[in-house]
Design an enzyme around this catalytic site. Sequence first.
Site, PDB file in Angstrom:
ATOM      1  CG  ASP A   1      26.546  27.198  90.983  1.00 24.00           C
ATOM      2  OD1 ASP A   1      27.033  26.145  91.444  1.00 24.00           O
ATOM      3  OD2 ASP A   1      25.484  27.239  90.347  1.00 24.00           O
TER       4      ASP A   1
HETATM    5  N1  LIG Z   1      26.308  26.978  82.669  1.00 28.40           N
HETATM    6  C1  LIG Z   1      25.683  26.837  83.858  1.00 28.40           C
HETATM    7  N2  LIG Z   1      24.868  25.783  84.068  1.00 28.40           N
HETATM    8  C2  LIG Z   1      24.258  25.641  85.271  1.00 28.40           C
HETATM    9  C3  LIG Z   1      24.474  26.577  86.294  1.00 28.40           C
HETATM   10  C4  LIG Z   1      25.336  27.693  86.022  1.00 28.40           C
HETATM   11  O1  LIG Z   1      25.526  28.589  86.884  1.00 28.40           O
HETATM   12  N3  LIG Z   1      25.916  27.790  84.803  1.00 28.40           N
HETATM   13  N4  LIG Z   1      23.923  26.371  87.529  1.00 28.40           N
HETATM   14  C5  LIG Z   1      23.641  24.956  87.789  1.00 28.40           C
HETATM   15  C6  LIG Z   1      23.099  24.631  89.066  1.00 28.40           C
HETATM   16  N5  LIG Z   1      23.838  23.679  89.843  1.00 28.40           N
HETATM   17  C7  LIG Z   1      23.537  23.906  91.136  1.00 28.40           C
HETATM   18  O2  LIG Z   1      22.729  24.805  91.435  1.00 28.40           O
HETATM   19  C8  LIG Z   1      24.608  22.556  89.454  1.00 28.40           C
HETATM   20  C9  LIG Z   1      24.080  21.655  88.540  1.00 28.40           C
HETATM   21  C10 LIG Z   1      24.834  20.545  88.150  1.00 28.40           C
HETATM   22  C11 LIG Z   1      26.079  20.312  88.690  1.00 28.40           C
HETATM   23  C12 LIG Z   1      26.822  19.110  88.255  1.00 28.40           C
HETATM   24  O3  LIG Z   1      27.942  18.866  88.663  1.00 28.40           O
HETATM   25  N6  LIG Z   1      26.168  18.309  87.388  1.00 28.40           N
HETATM   26  C13 LIG Z   1      26.781  17.078  86.807  1.00 28.40           C
HETATM   27  C14 LIG Z   1      25.725  15.999  86.587  1.00 28.40           C
HETATM   28  C15 LIG Z   1      24.929  15.777  87.847  1.00 28.40           C
HETATM   29  C16 LIG Z   1      23.819  14.751  87.590  1.00 28.40           C
HETATM   30  O4  LIG Z   1      23.692  14.282  86.431  1.00 28.40           O
HETATM   31  O5  LIG Z   1      23.103  14.444  88.549  1.00 28.40           O
HETATM   32  C17 LIG Z   1      27.321  17.448  85.429  1.00 28.40           C
HETATM   33  O6  LIG Z   1      26.637  18.269  84.735  1.00 28.40           O
HETATM   34  O7  LIG Z   1      28.353  16.861  85.073  1.00 28.40           O
HETATM   35  C18 LIG Z   1      26.599  21.216  89.597  1.00 28.40           C
HETATM   36  C19 LIG Z   1      25.857  22.333  89.991  1.00 28.40           C
HETATM   37  C20 LIG Z   1      22.707  24.457  86.698  1.00 28.40           C
HETATM   38  N7  LIG Z   1      23.416  24.591  85.471  1.00 28.40           N
END
Ligand SMILES: Nc1nc2c(c(=O)[nH]1)N[C@@H](CN(C=O)c1ccc(C(=O)N[C@@H](CCC(=O)O)C(=O)O)cc1)CN2
Length: 283
Positions: A227
Amino acid sequence: MRHDYILALSCPDRPGIVYRVSGLLFEHGCNILDAQQFGDGESGRFFLRVHFDVPADGDFNAVREAFAPLAEACGMEWAMHDVQRRARLLVLVSRQGHCLNDLLYRTRSRQLRADIAAVVSNHPDYAQLAGSYDVPFHHLPVDAANRAEQERAILDLVEREQVDLVVLARYMQILSPGLCEALAGRVINIHHSFLPSFKGAQPYHQAHARGVKIIGATAHYVTPDLDEGPIIEQDVVHVDHSMTPAALARIGSDIESRVLARAVRLHVEHRILLNGHRTVVFR
Ligand SMILES: Nc1nc2c(c(=O)[nH]1)N[C@@H](CN(C=O)c1ccc(C(=O)N[C@@H](CCC(=O)O)C(=O)O)cc1)CN2
Protein backbone atom coordinates in the site's frame (compact mmCIF):
# COMPACT_ATOMS: atom_id res chain seq x y z
CA MET A 1 -9.42 9.11 -42.57
CA ARG A 2 -7.08 10.58 -39.94
CA HIS A 3 -5.88 8.31 -37.09
CA ASP A 4 -5.39 9.52 -33.50
CA TYR A 5 -2.43 8.86 -31.20
CA ILE A 6 -1.26 9.81 -27.71
CA LEU A 7 2.33 10.83 -27.02
CA ALA A 8 3.23 10.69 -23.33
CA LEU A 9 6.68 11.68 -22.16
CA SER A 10 8.80 12.86 -19.28
CA CYS A 11 12.36 14.20 -19.36
CA PRO A 12 14.73 16.61 -17.62
CA ASP A 13 13.16 20.06 -17.99
CA ARG A 14 14.76 22.56 -20.40
CA PRO A 15 13.48 25.34 -22.68
CA GLY A 16 12.23 24.32 -26.13
CA ILE A 17 10.80 20.85 -25.53
CA VAL A 18 7.24 21.75 -26.57
CA TYR A 19 8.64 23.76 -29.52
CA ARG A 20 10.66 20.77 -30.79
CA VAL A 21 7.91 18.19 -30.22
CA SER A 22 5.19 20.28 -31.88
CA GLY A 23 7.53 21.22 -34.73
CA LEU A 24 8.31 17.58 -35.50
CA LEU A 25 4.62 16.66 -35.50
CA PHE A 26 3.89 19.64 -37.78
CA GLU A 27 6.66 18.62 -40.21
CA HIS A 28 4.94 15.21 -40.56
CA GLY A 29 1.53 16.71 -41.26
CA CYS A 30 0.17 15.87 -37.82
CA ASN A 31 -2.40 18.05 -36.07
CA ILE A 32 -2.35 18.53 -32.28
CA LEU A 33 -5.86 18.04 -30.83
CA ASP A 34 -4.98 18.43 -27.13
CA ALA A 35 -1.83 19.00 -25.09
CA GLN A 36 -1.14 19.11 -21.36
CA GLN A 37 2.18 19.79 -19.67
CA PHE A 38 3.74 20.15 -16.22
CA GLY A 39 7.21 21.26 -15.19
CA ASP A 40 8.11 20.03 -11.70
CA GLY A 41 10.50 22.52 -10.12
CA GLU A 42 11.21 20.09 -7.29
CA SER A 43 12.25 17.07 -9.40
CA GLY A 44 13.44 19.16 -12.37
CA ARG A 45 11.40 16.97 -14.72
CA PHE A 46 9.02 17.96 -17.47
CA PHE A 47 5.85 16.03 -18.33
CA LEU A 48 3.87 16.22 -21.56
CA ARG A 49 0.81 14.48 -22.99
CA VAL A 50 -0.07 15.26 -26.62
CA HIS A 51 -3.15 13.97 -28.44
CA PHE A 52 -2.44 14.26 -32.16
CA ASP A 53 -3.69 12.84 -35.42
CA VAL A 54 -1.85 11.60 -38.49
CA PRO A 55 -3.33 12.39 -41.92
CA ALA A 56 -4.91 9.57 -43.90
CA ASP A 57 -1.93 9.60 -46.30
CA GLY A 58 0.52 9.91 -43.40
CA ASP A 59 2.80 7.24 -41.95
CA PHE A 60 2.62 6.82 -38.16
CA ASN A 61 5.70 4.58 -38.09
CA ALA A 62 7.66 7.32 -39.85
CA VAL A 63 6.51 9.82 -37.20
CA ARG A 64 7.57 7.49 -34.40
CA GLU A 65 10.94 6.75 -36.06
CA ALA A 66 11.57 10.47 -36.59
CA PHE A 67 10.72 11.17 -32.94
CA ALA A 68 13.24 8.67 -31.53
CA PRO A 69 16.38 10.82 -32.09
CA LEU A 70 14.69 13.85 -30.52
CA ALA A 71 13.66 11.73 -27.54
CA GLU A 72 17.21 10.44 -27.20
CA ALA A 73 18.67 13.95 -27.35
CA CYS A 74 16.28 15.16 -24.61
CA GLY A 75 16.65 12.10 -22.38
CA MET A 76 12.95 11.33 -22.68
CA GLU A 77 11.01 8.39 -21.29
CA TRP A 78 8.25 8.23 -23.88
CA ALA A 79 5.58 6.17 -25.63
CA MET A 80 3.09 6.68 -28.45
CA HIS A 81 -0.26 4.88 -28.23
CA ASP A 82 -3.04 4.21 -30.76
CA VAL A 83 -6.19 5.84 -29.35
CA GLN A 84 -8.44 3.27 -31.04
CA ARG A 85 -6.73 0.30 -29.34
CA ARG A 86 -8.70 -0.99 -26.35
CA ALA A 87 -6.57 -2.01 -23.34
CA ARG A 88 -6.77 -5.63 -22.16
CA LEU A 89 -7.33 -6.09 -18.42
CA LEU A 90 -6.78 -9.01 -16.07
CA VAL A 91 -8.94 -8.49 -12.98
CA LEU A 92 -8.03 -10.22 -9.70
CA VAL A 93 -10.60 -10.53 -6.91
CA SER A 94 -11.01 -12.39 -3.62
CA ARG A 95 -14.28 -12.35 -1.62
CA GLN A 96 -15.58 -8.77 -2.18
CA GLY A 97 -16.98 -8.53 -5.72
CA HIS A 98 -18.36 -4.96 -5.98
CA CYS A 99 -15.35 -3.55 -7.85
CA LEU A 100 -15.26 -6.53 -10.24
CA ASN A 101 -18.99 -6.14 -10.88
CA ASP A 102 -18.53 -2.43 -11.60
CA LEU A 103 -15.61 -3.02 -14.00
CA LEU A 104 -17.48 -5.78 -15.86
CA TYR A 105 -20.36 -3.38 -16.53
CA ARG A 106 -18.20 -0.35 -17.36
CA THR A 107 -16.11 -2.30 -19.86
CA ARG A 108 -19.07 -4.09 -21.44
CA SER A 109 -21.00 -0.79 -21.79
CA ARG A 110 -17.84 0.73 -23.29
CA GLN A 111 -17.65 3.45 -20.62
CA LEU A 112 -14.02 2.32 -20.29
CA ARG A 113 -11.74 1.98 -23.35
CA ALA A 114 -10.79 -1.51 -22.15
CA ASP A 115 -11.88 -5.14 -22.23
CA ILE A 116 -11.55 -7.70 -19.44
CA ALA A 117 -9.54 -10.58 -20.92
CA ALA A 118 -10.09 -12.77 -17.85
CA VAL A 119 -10.88 -12.81 -14.14
CA VAL A 120 -8.63 -14.55 -11.60
CA SER A 121 -9.65 -15.33 -8.04
CA ASN A 122 -8.33 -17.32 -5.11
CA HIS A 123 -11.97 -18.15 -4.37
CA PRO A 124 -14.73 -19.61 -6.65
CA ASP A 125 -17.38 -17.03 -5.65
CA TYR A 126 -17.51 -14.97 -8.89
CA ALA A 127 -17.30 -17.63 -11.59
CA GLN A 128 -20.99 -17.18 -12.47
CA LEU A 129 -20.75 -13.37 -12.52
CA ALA A 130 -17.79 -13.48 -14.92
CA GLY A 131 -19.56 -16.13 -17.00
CA SER A 132 -22.63 -13.89 -17.31
CA TYR A 133 -20.37 -11.47 -19.22
CA ASP A 134 -18.70 -14.29 -21.20
CA VAL A 135 -15.41 -13.47 -19.45
CA PRO A 136 -13.13 -16.45 -18.70
CA PHE A 137 -12.78 -17.15 -14.96
CA HIS A 138 -9.71 -18.80 -13.45
CA HIS A 139 -9.97 -20.13 -9.88
CA LEU A 140 -6.39 -20.08 -8.59
CA PRO A 141 -6.39 -20.92 -4.87
CA VAL A 142 -3.24 -19.73 -3.10
CA ASP A 143 -1.41 -20.49 0.13
CA ALA A 144 2.15 -20.22 1.39
CA ALA A 145 3.01 -23.58 -0.16
CA ASN A 146 1.84 -22.87 -3.73
CA ARG A 147 2.26 -19.09 -3.99
CA ALA A 148 5.11 -19.24 -6.51
CA GLU A 149 3.17 -21.67 -8.72
CA GLN A 150 -0.01 -19.58 -8.46
CA GLU A 151 1.82 -16.39 -9.40
CA ARG A 152 3.47 -18.19 -12.34
CA ALA A 153 -0.01 -19.07 -13.56
CA ILE A 154 -1.01 -15.39 -13.31
CA LEU A 155 2.04 -14.32 -15.30
CA ASP A 156 1.32 -16.99 -17.93
CA LEU A 157 -2.18 -15.56 -18.29
CA VAL A 158 -0.80 -12.03 -18.64
CA GLU A 159 1.48 -13.16 -21.47
CA ARG A 160 -1.00 -15.52 -23.18
CA GLU A 161 -3.86 -12.99 -23.11
CA GLN A 162 -1.61 -10.02 -23.99
CA VAL A 163 -2.76 -8.19 -20.87
CA ASP A 164 -1.90 -4.48 -20.63
CA LEU A 165 -3.04 -3.88 -17.04
CA VAL A 166 -3.65 -6.09 -14.00
CA VAL A 167 -6.35 -4.73 -11.67
CA LEU A 168 -6.49 -5.85 -8.03
CA ALA A 169 -10.24 -5.41 -7.44
CA ARG A 170 -10.20 -6.21 -3.71
CA TYR A 171 -7.71 -9.05 -4.22
CA MET A 172 -6.58 -9.76 -0.69
CA GLN A 173 -3.23 -11.38 -1.34
CA ILE A 174 0.13 -9.67 -1.10
CA LEU A 175 2.00 -9.99 -4.42
CA SER A 176 5.58 -11.20 -4.18
CA PRO A 177 8.43 -8.80 -5.01
CA GLY A 178 9.13 -10.93 -8.10
CA LEU A 179 5.61 -10.54 -9.46
CA CYS A 180 5.63 -6.80 -8.65
CA GLU A 181 8.90 -6.44 -10.59
CA ALA A 182 7.63 -8.46 -13.56
CA LEU A 183 4.54 -6.24 -13.77
CA ALA A 184 6.03 -2.90 -12.64
CA GLY A 185 3.77 -0.01 -13.61
CA ARG A 186 1.06 -2.39 -14.84
CA VAL A 187 -0.75 -3.33 -11.61
CA ILE A 188 -3.33 -1.07 -9.96
CA ASN A 189 -4.80 -1.83 -6.53
CA ILE A 190 -7.82 -0.33 -4.80
CA HIS A 191 -7.09 0.10 -1.13
CA HIS A 192 -10.15 0.65 1.01
CA SER A 193 -8.83 3.59 2.98
CA PHE A 194 -7.66 7.18 2.35
CA LEU A 195 -3.95 6.38 2.29
CA PRO A 196 -1.59 6.85 3.97
CA SER A 197 -4.06 6.19 6.78
CA PHE A 198 -4.92 2.59 7.65
CA LYS A 199 -2.59 0.55 5.46
CA GLY A 200 -2.76 -3.22 5.45
CA ALA A 201 -5.60 -5.50 6.38
CA GLN A 202 -9.06 -4.44 7.70
CA PRO A 203 -8.79 -0.66 7.21
CA TYR A 204 -12.50 -0.16 8.05
CA HIS A 205 -11.95 -1.79 11.45
CA GLN A 206 -8.91 0.43 11.95
CA ALA A 207 -10.96 3.51 10.95
CA HIS A 208 -13.80 2.57 13.30
CA ALA A 209 -11.39 2.08 16.19
CA ARG A 210 -9.86 5.52 15.49
CA GLY A 211 -13.29 7.20 15.38
CA VAL A 212 -12.69 8.97 12.05
CA LYS A 213 -15.35 11.25 10.49
CA ILE A 214 -14.38 10.52 6.89
CA ILE A 215 -13.42 7.28 5.16
CA GLY A 216 -12.05 6.89 1.69
CA ALA A 217 -10.51 4.78 -1.02
CA THR A 218 -7.17 4.97 -2.81
CA ALA A 219 -6.15 3.55 -6.18
CA HIS A 220 -2.40 3.13 -6.48
CA TYR A 221 0.23 1.27 -8.46
CA VAL A 222 1.38 -1.89 -6.72
CA THR A 223 4.96 -2.18 -5.42
CA PRO A 224 6.63 -4.65 -3.04
CA ASP A 225 5.97 -2.20 -0.20
CA LEU A 226 2.37 -2.89 0.84
CA ASP A 227 0.00 0.00 0.00
CA GLU A 228 2.98 2.34 -0.55
CA GLY A 229 2.85 2.52 -4.36
CA PRO A 230 2.35 5.79 -6.33
CA ILE A 231 -1.15 7.11 -5.72
CA ILE A 232 -3.33 7.60 -8.82
CA GLU A 233 -6.80 8.58 -7.50
CA GLN A 234 -8.56 9.05 -4.16
CA ASP A 235 -11.97 10.06 -2.82
CA VAL A 236 -13.69 10.35 0.55
CA VAL A 237 -17.14 10.28 2.17
CA HIS A 238 -18.35 11.53 5.59
CA VAL A 239 -19.27 9.02 8.28
CA ASP A 240 -20.31 9.29 11.92
CA HIS A 241 -20.13 7.69 15.37
CA SER A 242 -23.17 5.47 14.79
CA MET A 243 -21.57 3.41 12.02
CA THR A 244 -20.14 -0.03 12.66
CA PRO A 245 -17.17 -1.39 10.67
CA ALA A 246 -19.70 -3.29 8.53
CA ALA A 247 -21.62 -0.05 7.87
CA LEU A 248 -18.38 1.70 6.95
CA ALA A 249 -17.57 -1.12 4.51
CA ARG A 250 -21.02 -0.81 2.92
CA ILE A 251 -20.68 2.96 2.52
CA GLY A 252 -17.09 2.63 1.36
CA SER A 253 -17.82 0.07 -1.36
CA ASP A 254 -19.35 2.67 -3.70
CA ILE A 255 -16.33 4.94 -3.27
CA GLU A 256 -13.96 2.03 -3.93
CA SER A 257 -15.67 1.14 -7.22
CA ARG A 258 -15.73 4.77 -8.42
CA VAL A 259 -12.10 5.46 -7.50
CA LEU A 260 -10.87 2.25 -9.12
CA ALA A 261 -12.83 2.87 -12.33
CA ARG A 262 -11.43 6.43 -12.54
CA ALA A 263 -7.88 5.12 -12.02
CA VAL A 264 -8.30 2.42 -14.70
CA ARG A 265 -9.66 5.04 -17.13
CA LEU A 266 -6.74 7.38 -16.43
CA HIS A 267 -4.29 4.53 -17.04
CA VAL A 268 -5.85 3.17 -20.23
CA GLU A 269 -6.13 6.72 -21.63
CA HIS A 270 -2.40 7.21 -20.93
CA ARG A 271 -3.02 10.16 -18.60
CA ILE A 272 -0.69 9.03 -15.79
CA LEU A 273 3.06 9.67 -15.72
CA LEU A 274 5.33 8.55 -12.90
CA ASN A 275 7.23 11.31 -11.11
CA GLY A 276 9.52 9.35 -8.82
CA HIS A 277 7.32 7.96 -6.09
CA ARG A 278 4.41 10.19 -7.09
CA THR A 279 2.26 10.55 -10.20
CA VAL A 280 1.41 13.34 -12.62
CA VAL A 281 -2.20 12.89 -13.77
CA PHE A 282 -3.48 14.79 -16.82
CA ARG A 283 -7.28 14.68 -16.41
N1 LIG B 1 2.99 -6.39 -3.14
C1 LIG B 1 1.78 -5.85 -2.92
N2 LIG B 1 0.68 -6.64 -2.90
C2 LIG B 1 -0.53 -6.09 -2.67
C3 LIG B 1 -0.66 -4.71 -2.43
C4 LIG B 1 0.53 -3.90 -2.47
O1 LIG B 1 0.47 -2.66 -2.32
N3 LIG B 1 1.72 -4.50 -2.72
N4 LIG B 1 -1.88 -4.19 -2.10
C5 LIG B 1 -2.78 -5.18 -1.51
C6 LIG B 1 -4.06 -4.73 -1.10
N5 LIG B 1 -4.40 -4.95 0.28
C7 LIG B 1 -5.32 -4.02 0.61
O2 LIG B 1 -5.72 -3.20 -0.24
C8 LIG B 1 -4.07 -6.00 1.16
C9 LIG B 1 -4.21 -7.31 0.74
C10 LIG B 1 -3.88 -8.36 1.61
C11 LIG B 1 -3.45 -8.10 2.89
C12 LIG B 1 -3.13 -9.24 3.77
O3 LIG B 1 -2.71 -9.09 4.90
N6 LIG B 1 -3.35 -10.46 3.24
C13 LIG B 1 -3.04 -11.73 3.96
C14 LIG B 1 -4.05 -12.82 3.59
C15 LIG B 1 -5.46 -12.32 3.76
C16 LIG B 1 -6.45 -13.39 3.32
O4 LIG B 1 -6.00 -14.47 2.86
O5 LIG B 1 -7.66 -13.13 3.43
C17 LIG B 1 -1.68 -12.21 3.48
O6 LIG B 1 -1.40 -12.04 2.24
O7 LIG B 1 -0.98 -12.79 4.32
C18 LIG B 1 -3.30 -6.79 3.30
C19 LIG B 1 -3.63 -5.73 2.44
C20 LIG B 1 -2.93 -6.32 -2.50
N7 LIG B 1 -1.64 -6.88 -2.68
